[in-house]
Design a protein around this motif. Structure first.
Motif, short mmCIF file in Angstrom:
data_model
loop_
_atom_site.label_atom_id
_atom_site.label_comp_id
_atom_site.label_asym_id
_atom_site.label_seq_id
_atom_site.Cartn_x
_atom_site.Cartn_y
_atom_site.Cartn_z
N HIS A 119 6.85 1.99 -11.61
CA HIS A 119 5.54 1.45 -11.98
C HIS A 119 5.40 0.00 -11.48
O HIS A 119 4.40 -0.36 -10.86
CB HIS A 119 5.39 1.53 -13.50
N HIS A 170 3.07 -1.75 -8.28
CA HIS A 170 2.17 -2.92 -8.39
C HIS A 170 2.33 -3.86 -7.19
O HIS A 170 1.49 -4.74 -7.00
CB HIS A 170 2.44 -3.68 -9.69
N HIS A 220 -4.62 -0.93 -12.24
CA HIS A 220 -4.17 0.42 -12.61
C HIS A 220 -5.18 1.46 -12.16
O HIS A 220 -5.40 2.45 -12.85
CB HIS A 220 -3.96 0.52 -14.13
ZN ZN Z 1 1.09 -1.79 -14.80
#
Ligand code: ZN
Length: 240
Positions: A157, A161, A167
């Motif tokens: 995750h 980024h 998101h």
């Molecule tokens: Zn995040």
């Protein structure tokens, strides 16, 4: 009498493991036979127990995260990137790894990570604009709930980024390619962890599910039995 005494339990790798006092032990805090062991000095000081437990957890978590970053940063995935020719921005499909992307945007290959106690975040992604490198932060509690699979989801995750700051749907698609069992891990964080923190809530949920099933079964049975009754039972003559 050995003098060994059970102190309580500690969460580790998704299990509640026992912690015992071993008076003959020289080390403050050790782990073996799937149990934690403290000496008498440590047992008398709950702050010291927490400190030793956190240090133990941090060592283990660092190893998992380091391996996870190394494995995931070189994984090639298909992503859509925004490109600009100076006037207009357009989308372009590319197949590249985190490492290749860092090179493309002229960033340092160094991905630093730190472990800390955070109230709300499992992971945080920060850009050091001056040094042109990414710093990832991970919640120490991760190691208390999982042995590695779901920790790697948090690693993936934060790495995703690096491609997308928000998101949005592009972020989700990139994360899914980087970590195909994304959905499974999301369920783990949404449902399994609350149960581990509060085992009673899991039991009461099971009880509610059981009662709902019972109610549904009764409903089905009463409909079916009335239907059969309608077909097979001779009509009852009204009586006065
Ligand atoms: Zn995040």
């Amino acid at each position: 009498m050995s003098g060994k005494q059970k102190l309580g339990t500690l969460l580790y790798l998704g299990d509640r493991l026992e912690i015992w006092v071993e008076p003959n032990q020289s080390k403050n805090f050790v782990f073996y036979q799937n149990k934690f062991w403290v000496n008498t000095r440590t047992a008398a000081n709950s702050e010291l127990i927490n400190l030793e437990y956190d240090m133990f957890c941090e060592t283990k978590l660092s190893q998992i995260i380091e391996k996870g970053i190394e494995r995931l940063r070189s994984r090639k995935i298909k992503i859509q990137l925004d490109y600009t020719d100076g006037k207009t921005t357009f989308k372009k499909d590319m197949v590249l790894s985190v490492d290749e992307y860092l090179k493309l945007i002229d960033y340092s290959k160094k991905i630093d990570f730190k472990i800390g106690a955070y109230k709300k975040e499992w992971g945080i992604n920060q850009i050091d604009v001056k040094q042109k490198n990414f710093v990832l932060f991970f919640n120490l509690d991760l190691i208390k709930f999982d042995a590695g699979d779901h920790i790697n989801y948090v690693v993936a995750h934060e790495l995703a980024h690096i491609f997308h700051r928000d998101h949005g749907s592009e972020f989700n698609s990139t994360l899914e390619k980087l970590f195909p069992s994304k959905r499974n891990s999301e369920n783990f964080f949404d449902f399994k962890i609350p149960q581990l923190l509060n085992p009673a809530s899991g039991q009461s949920n099971n009880l509610i599910i059981f009662l709902i099933v019972l109610l549904l079964a009764y409903g089905v049975w009463s409909i079916v039995s009335q239907w059969f009754a309608g077909i097979f039972t001779p009509p009852v003559k009204p009586t006065f």
